[in-house]
Write an enzyme that holds these catalytic residues in place. Sequence first.
Site, PDB file in Angstrom:
ATOM      1  N   ASP A  82       0.826  -1.211   0.000  1.00 56.61           N
ATOM      2  CA  ASP A  82       0.000   0.000   0.000  1.00 56.61           C
ATOM      3  C   ASP A  82       0.860   1.260   0.000  1.00 56.61           C
ATOM      4  OD1 ASP A  82      -2.075   1.817   0.377  1.00 56.61           O
ATOM      5  OD2 ASP A  82      -2.045   1.550   2.551  1.00 56.61           O
ATOM      6  N   ASP A 269      -2.236   6.337  -4.449  1.00 58.30           N
ATOM      7  CA  ASP A 269      -2.447   5.349  -3.405  1.00 58.30           C
ATOM      8  C   ASP A 269      -2.871   4.020  -4.017  1.00 58.30           C
ATOM      9  OD1 ASP A 269      -3.106   3.883  -1.185  1.00 58.30           O
ATOM     10  OD2 ASP A 269      -4.629   5.263  -0.434  1.00 58.30           O
TER      11      ASP A 269
END
Length: 387
Positions: A82, A269
């Site tokens: 992530d 992201d």
Amino acid sequence: MLLQRSVLVLVAVHSALASDAALQPQKIVLSSRIAPTPSALKRRQLSQANVPLEDFFKGTDLQWFGNISVGTPPQDITVVFDTGSSSLEFSSTLCNSCRNAAPKFDPSRSSTFVDGGRTSSITFGTGVGVDPVVGDNYQLTLRSGTDTVTVGGLKSTNVPLFLITDQTPTFNIDPFSGIQGMGARASGFFASLIAQGLPSLFGLFLTPLSVGNAELTIGGVDSSKFSGPLTFASLPGRGSSAWTLTSTGVSVNGRTTSTLSTSRSLIFDSGTSNMIFNTATTEAIYALISPDIKPNSAEPGTYGIACNRISSLPAKIDITFTAQTGRPFNLTIPSSELSVGPFANDPSLCQTLINAVDNFQIVGASLLKHYYSVWDVGNQRLGFAAI
């Protein structure tokens, strides 16, 4: 996912895999901007490694995740890599509320696990799926520790990590154990590998489920995954853990407005499934697609339109950035991304790809899965190539 600091420790901004291990693609490796000293050259022993990624698909591509191992002897767990966070946290046998089927780490079975003795909680700004977070419905309770972590065959010792000891029910659909943060400042296992001589960058090939063979390349770039040159843009400044670029404007089907043609900072992201803009930008984009795209009051922050209208709507979104060469370039979201599936409260109404949130603006998987992306920590830049 976008991670918001809640209690005690944890830094970062949060809300990710099948590859043919027999393939041996030609690869290129990008070096750090700061020339290494002779002693650093002698230390350079690690080569890049590929980690196959699986796609969590629930009507649309949600997250890509892969295997890592923790402890001695190693215990395999699965994590989203992530870019919206900077820490490693995963479910453990200490967690009675962790009811998803993903593997759980047992600290009592690891001879190298050290309990840090600190507890904390974190609340996420974006969740696993495509719906906006409401209050504290994406929250974890954590206990600190350290242990050995191996990713793609590359081993790091004494890595800071967090064991999940409690979680809200929203995480129970996850097919993965936790999250490995890959923020713009190297931390955890990645910082350790860089100290051992691994180049300070990684590549992401986040493909749609229909394409497959998604992959993380740690310490390099897999040039077999894209065509044409990589275009790089510089992060606006050092010091932040967020992968942020400045956009000079947005256009929809070749048109723009005064609201869309202004400068904005966007967080990239890999753990966010769709796109997030502030309300003014979101509604300006939708106005150029169809006046019939409306907010869905049942799920604040979402918008939708009748599902039988989606396929007939052109919705090409171009987001403009400035390359390191000084030239503008566009990253494009095709019309095929407009729908992220029917709403639970009304299956005849399809949710559209942008959620309105006024605290931050995020580029997520709706865009990233159409490009090979290079996340260059050493040179503080992001690169993109067509796939």
